[in-house]
Design a protein around this motif. Sequence first.
Motif, PDB file in Angstrom:
ATOM      1  N   LEU A 194       0.827  -1.205   0.000  1.00  0.00           N
ATOM      2  CA  LEU A 194       0.000   0.000   0.000  1.00  0.00           C
ATOM      3  C   LEU A 194       0.861   1.255   0.000  1.00  0.00           C
ATOM      4  N   ALA A 195       1.928   1.245   0.791  1.00  0.00           N
ATOM      5  CA  ALA A 195       2.813   2.410   0.837  1.00  0.00           C
ATOM      6  C   ALA A 195       3.467   2.637  -0.519  1.00  0.00           C
ATOM      7  N   TRP A 196       3.863   1.567  -1.177  1.00  0.00           N
ATOM      8  CA  TRP A 196       4.487   1.683  -2.502  1.00  0.00           C
ATOM      9  C   TRP A 196       3.502   2.241  -3.528  1.00  0.00           C
ATOM     10  N   LEU A 197       2.261   1.772  -3.491  1.00  0.00           N
ATOM     11  CA  LEU A 197       1.252   2.269  -4.422  1.00  0.00           C
ATOM     12  C   LEU A 197       0.962   3.752  -4.183  1.00  0.00           C
ATOM     13  N   GLN A 198       0.945   4.164  -2.925  1.00  0.00           N
ATOM     14  CA  GLN A 198       0.707   5.580  -2.620  1.00  0.00           C
ATOM     15  C   GLN A 198       1.863   6.451  -3.095  1.00  0.00           C
ATOM     16  N   GLN A 199       3.072   5.920  -3.073  1.00  0.00           N
ATOM     17  CA  GLN A 199       4.222   6.653  -3.597  1.00  0.00           C
ATOM     18  C   GLN A 199       4.099   6.870  -5.096  1.00  0.00           C
ATOM     19  N   ARG A 200       3.292   6.053  -5.749  1.00  0.00           N
ATOM     20  CA  ARG A 200       3.101   6.175  -7.186  1.00  0.00           C
ATOM     21  C   ARG A 200       1.820   6.899  -7.554  1.00  0.00           C
ATOM     22  N   GLY A 201       1.271   7.635  -6.614  1.00  0.00           N
ATOM     23  CA  GLY A 201       0.194   8.559  -6.940  1.00  0.00           C
ATOM     24  C   GLY A 201      -1.200   8.135  -6.550  1.00  0.00           C
ATOM     25  N   LEU A 202      -1.389   6.950  -5.995  1.00  0.00           N
ATOM     26  CA  LEU A 202      -2.724   6.539  -5.575  1.00  0.00           C
ATOM     27  C   LEU A 202      -2.966   7.016  -4.149  1.00  0.00           C
ATOM     28  N   ASP A 203      -4.192   7.482  -3.889  1.00  0.00           N
ATOM     29  CA  ASP A 203      -4.487   7.808  -2.499  1.00  0.00           C
ATOM     30  C   ASP A 203      -4.751   6.519  -1.738  1.00  0.00           C
ATOM     31  N   SER A 204      -4.856   6.602  -0.416  1.00  0.00           N
ATOM     32  CA  SER A 204      -4.938   5.396   0.407  1.00  0.00           C
ATOM     33  C   SER A 204      -6.155   4.543   0.070  1.00  0.00           C
ATOM     34  N   ALA A 205      -7.301   5.202  -0.195  1.00  0.00           N
ATOM     35  CA  ALA A 205      -8.514   4.439  -0.506  1.00  0.00           C
ATOM     36  C   ALA A 205      -8.387   3.730  -1.851  1.00  0.00           C
ATOM     37  N   GLN A 206      -7.874   4.448  -2.863  1.00  0.00           N
ATOM     38  CA  GLN A 206      -7.672   3.844  -4.185  1.00  0.00           C
ATOM     39  C   GLN A 206      -6.707   2.667  -4.096  1.00  0.00           C
ATOM     40  N   ALA A 207      -5.607   2.874  -3.378  1.00  0.00           N
ATOM     41  CA  ALA A 207      -4.595   1.837  -3.267  1.00  0.00           C
ATOM     42  C   ALA A 207      -5.179   0.578  -2.629  1.00  0.00           C
ATOM     43  N   ALA A 208      -5.989   0.755  -1.580  1.00  0.00           N
ATOM     44  CA  ALA A 208      -6.555  -0.395  -0.883  1.00  0.00           C
ATOM     45  C   ALA A 208      -7.498  -1.181  -1.785  1.00  0.00           C
ATOM     46  N   VAL A 209      -8.353  -0.480  -2.546  1.00  0.00           N
ATOM     47  CA  VAL A 209      -9.304  -1.162  -3.433  1.00  0.00           C
ATOM     48  C   VAL A 209      -8.578  -1.871  -4.569  1.00  0.00           C
ATOM     49  N   MET A 210      -7.614  -1.190  -5.199  1.00  0.00           N
ATOM     50  CA  MET A 210      -6.905  -1.789  -6.329  1.00  0.00           C
ATOM     51  C   MET A 210      -6.028  -2.957  -5.892  1.00  0.00           C
ATOM     52  N   LEU A 211      -5.451  -2.870  -4.685  1.00  0.00           N
ATOM     53  CA  LEU A 211      -4.644  -3.985  -4.199  1.00  0.00           C
ATOM     54  C   LEU A 211      -5.532  -5.202  -3.930  1.00  0.00           C
ATOM     55  N   ARG A 212      -6.727  -4.965  -3.376  1.00  0.00           N
ATOM     56  CA  ARG A 212      -7.662  -6.067  -3.173  1.00  0.00           C
ATOM     57  C   ARG A 212      -8.121  -6.623  -4.522  1.00  0.00           C
ATOM     58  N   ALA A 213      -8.408  -5.739  -5.465  1.00  0.00           N
ATOM     59  CA  ALA A 213      -8.882  -6.178  -6.780  1.00  0.00           C
ATOM     60  C   ALA A 213      -7.849  -7.033  -7.501  1.00  0.00           C
ATOM     61  N   SER A 214      -6.581  -6.811  -7.208  1.00  0.00           N
ATOM     62  CA  SER A 214      -5.512  -7.578  -7.848  1.00  0.00           C
ATOM     63  C   SER A 214      -5.073  -8.768  -7.014  1.00  0.00           C
ATOM     64  N   GLY A 215      -5.781  -9.057  -5.941  1.00  0.00           N
ATOM     65  CA  GLY A 215      -5.431 -10.199  -5.109  1.00  0.00           C
ATOM     66  C   GLY A 215      -4.154 -10.017  -4.320  1.00  0.00           C
ATOM     67  N   GLY A 216      -3.823  -8.750  -3.982  1.00  0.00           N
ATOM     68  CA  GLY A 216      -2.636  -8.483  -3.182  1.00  0.00           C
ATOM     69  C   GLY A 216      -1.353  -8.360  -3.973  1.00  0.00           C
ATOM     70  N   ARG A 217      -1.437  -8.290  -5.296  1.00  0.00           N
ATOM     71  CA  ARG A 217      -0.245  -8.208  -6.149  1.00  0.00           C
ATOM     72  C   ARG A 217      -0.030  -6.751  -6.562  1.00  0.00           C
ATOM     73  N   PRO A 218       1.000  -6.090  -6.043  1.00  0.00           N
ATOM     74  CA  PRO A 218       1.137  -4.644  -6.238  1.00  0.00           C
ATOM     75  C   PRO A 218       1.350  -4.209  -7.683  1.00  0.00           C
ATOM     76  N   ASP A 219       2.127  -4.965  -8.470  1.00  0.00           N
ATOM     77  CA  ASP A 219       2.320  -4.578  -9.869  1.00  0.00           C
ATOM     78  C   ASP A 219       1.001  -4.611 -10.636  1.00  0.00           C
ATOM     79  N   ASP A 220       0.214  -5.661 -10.398  1.00  0.00           N
ATOM     80  CA  ASP A 220      -1.092  -5.745 -11.056  1.00  0.00           C
ATOM     81  C   ASP A 220      -2.017  -4.628 -10.584  1.00  0.00           C
ATOM     82  N   ALA A 221      -1.925  -4.273  -9.297  1.00  0.00           N
ATOM     83  CA  ALA A 221      -2.755  -3.196  -8.752  1.00  0.00           C
ATOM     84  C   ALA A 221      -2.422  -1.871  -9.425  1.00  0.00           C
ATOM     85  N   LEU A 222      -1.138  -1.596  -9.615  1.00  0.00           N
ATOM     86  CA  LEU A 222      -0.727  -0.345 -10.261  1.00  0.00           C
ATOM     87  C   LEU A 222      -1.174  -0.326 -11.716  1.00  0.00           C
TER      88      LEU A 222
END
Length: 336
Positions: A194-222
């Motif tokens: 989540l911290a890595w995704l936020q460093q790339r411009g996602l806010d905390s809520a967006q990062a949490a939803v996209m990380l869940r949508a990708s099954g916990g895989r950060p590259d897929d979430a981004l």
Amino acid sequence: MNLPDVAPWIAAQSKALLAQNGHAWLLVGPSGLGQYRLALALVSAWLCERPTEQGACGTCGSCHAIEVRTHADLCVLMPETVSLDLGWPLSEKAQGEIDAKTRKPSKEIRIEAMRDAVEFSQRTSARGRGKAVLVFPAERMNHVTANALLKTLEEPPGDVKFVLASEAAHQLLPTIRSRCLAHTMVWPTPDVALAWLQQRGLDSAQAAVMLRASGGRPDDALQLAQAGPGGPTPAGWVKLPQAMARGDVSGLKDWTPTQAVDALQKLCHDLLTVKVGAAPRFFDAADLPSVSSLPSLTAWAKALGAAARTVEHPFNSGLMLEALVSQAQNALNAKN
């Protein structure tokens, strides 16, 4: 590649692998864990003029040459579609054929590219730091291409090193796997991802939803978050289960059939998981509709699997999305 851009879980794995000897690594794990970025970190360190225990310096001439895709001692083997997406140049012949529209970019690693890589491995290093070959995704080698690599992989000439990165290692020839040192990709903790995704411009809520949508895989979430105006959005993802229960086609507005089938397979997976008493993976439990019919979910899962095999060649995207939504509505509202 600038060192600050390396995710912490990738940097830790790179340091561990660089401390070990071996001329050929096979990085394995599901998509979205950073196989390509780890492979690039390894070859960057191998070729770097001022490497450290942490990896490449990120500032020398070699690191710059890799960053601008012009390093004479690095051979990158990818399907042409992946090379174009990641900014790696094609051979002059391949680019000419594609520009002339005599063929489409290949989705497999072509035998011509592999022969060029074998010839590359036999040349003298231009910068004096050895040579490196990066293969990604390695499972896109067909049997002919993979067999062309075997001899060189087993007895590499001179000072060449290989790193093969795969998101489906079970599809590789056993002879390829046996000639490499295997490394299983590490899953980052949710907080780190989540911290890595936020460093790339996602806010905390967006990062949490996209990380869940990708099954916990950060590259897929981004990648999911950067898909553009079409396709899944955090708000749309949260609303998707109820929209499908209502038969609301606008829930998939502007999505490609590939994106739609992938999302519906995840929804079906979570509903089946909840039905047998486990926790959902891709959606929040509170956002899922109540489904009473296990047989209907099982039948829906089989239908989605069949759709996934032909999803890249739909006769009509709009009609396919309507059919997918209708199919989802029927499955979600079926009674035992």
